[in-house]
Design a protein around this motif. Structure first.
Motif: not given
Length: 322
Positions: A122-129
């Motif tokens: 989640i820390d990667r801040k992907f789309r829809g996180h």
């Protein structure tokens, strides 16, 4: 604040001052800021003492007696350390403690591994996180009673979805997958439920640790041409370790006291396979009515948790100081 509001506030203060009796007003004027603070928090402190401290000392007193709650009129005898000696020499108690240790170890291990992995993703801040973060947090927001009944339904071998899912993977008939009545599977059924419910809690703490790492450290590592794997082992994991250890501490204390989920799913069965220390304590206190004996057992559990937590906190402080 507007001028009209200030005027109204001053008038209110003047009215309160006029309505206050002169002797009381003089006493209030003579109180220091520290005394005024104690005046406000003292009711809360007294309430906490009545709710927490008094029962603790009462339990300590009862642990040295033969008191039974269902026979309040009997003469209470002082047994000294007899209750503690019986508990420490009781083989069933040690089996319950081993069962508790088994639950604590596996739930903490799974929750920490899965929770940290989810936090890292989640820390990667992907789309829809943000959406997936909300979905993951749902189990933690549910009541244990709801979760217990929900999973009890899922574990049903005839109509439960868990049995059919396991049957699809393993090709074993659903009626043969008795999660709650099988001696080997019953402990794991509780571990699965507790992991499903409380992994989001660990994930939140780990996510806070990951978000607290300054970006310039990663930028400096990239300048030095450090690989992603090297950055993870040299920066991410060491700096997030205090938060991981904090999550382990919180979950370890809670899982040591595990009662509601075990009571709802198996009640300590089949046999005594899932009888953790809290279930044994409940049976001694409210089924056998050995109040003095169960009080001694509760004090032993309290001392064990408090001592282990103190040792762990010292290790956590050393990690934070590095």
């Amino acid at each position: 604040m507007t001028e009209a509001g200030l005027t109204m506030l001053n008038r209110t203060a003047e009215n309160v001052a006029r309505a206050t009796p002169e002797p009381l007003a003089c006493k209030v004027r003579g109180i220091s800021d520290k005394g005024l603070a104690w005046l406000f928090i003292s009711p809360t402190i007294l309430l906490l003492l009545a709710i927490n401290i008094f029962p603790l000392f009462w339990a300590i007193y009862l642990s040295f007696t033969n008191f039974r709650a269902n026979r309040p009129n009997e003469v209470v005898k002082n047994l000294g350390f007899a209750n503690y000696q019986r508990i420490l020499g009781d083989q069933d108690i040690w089996i319950a403690m081993q069962t508790t240790a088994h639950f604590v170890f596996w739930t903490i291990l799974l929750q920490t591994l899965i929770g940290f992995t989810l936090a890292w993703l989640i820390d990667r801040k992907f789309r829809g996180h943000a959406f997936w973060t909300t979905i993951i947090l749902v189990p933690m927001m549910l009541s244990p009673a709801v979760v217990g009944n929900f999973w009890r339904f899922l574990y049903e071998p005839q109509i439960g979805l868990f049995a059919y899912a396991m049957s699809f993977v393993t090709r074993i008939p659903p009626t043969d997958i008795q999660m709650l009545s099988n001696v080997s599977l019953a402990p794991w059924s509780i571990i699965i439920v507790d992991t499903w419910m409380w992994t989001p809690y660990v994930m939140l703490i780990c996510l806070a640790g990951l978000r607290s790492i300054p970006e310039y450290i990663y930028e400096a590592a990239e300048v030095d041409r450090a690989s992603n794997w090297r950055q993870f082992w040299s920066i991410t994991l060491p700096m997030a370790l205090p938060f991981i250890m904090l999550a382990v501490l919180f979950r370890g204390i809670e899982n040591f006291k595990m009662f509601d989920m075990v009571n709802l799913l198996t009640g300590g069965g089949p046999g005594s396979t899932t009888e953790v220390a809290s279930i044994t304590l409940k049976r001694q206190a409210f089924e056998s009515w050995r109040t003095g004996y169960s009080s001694a057992f509760a004090i032993i559990l309290f001392v064990a948790v408090f001592g282990l937590a103190n040792i762990y906190v010292k290790a956590l402080n050393k990690v934070k100081q590095r």
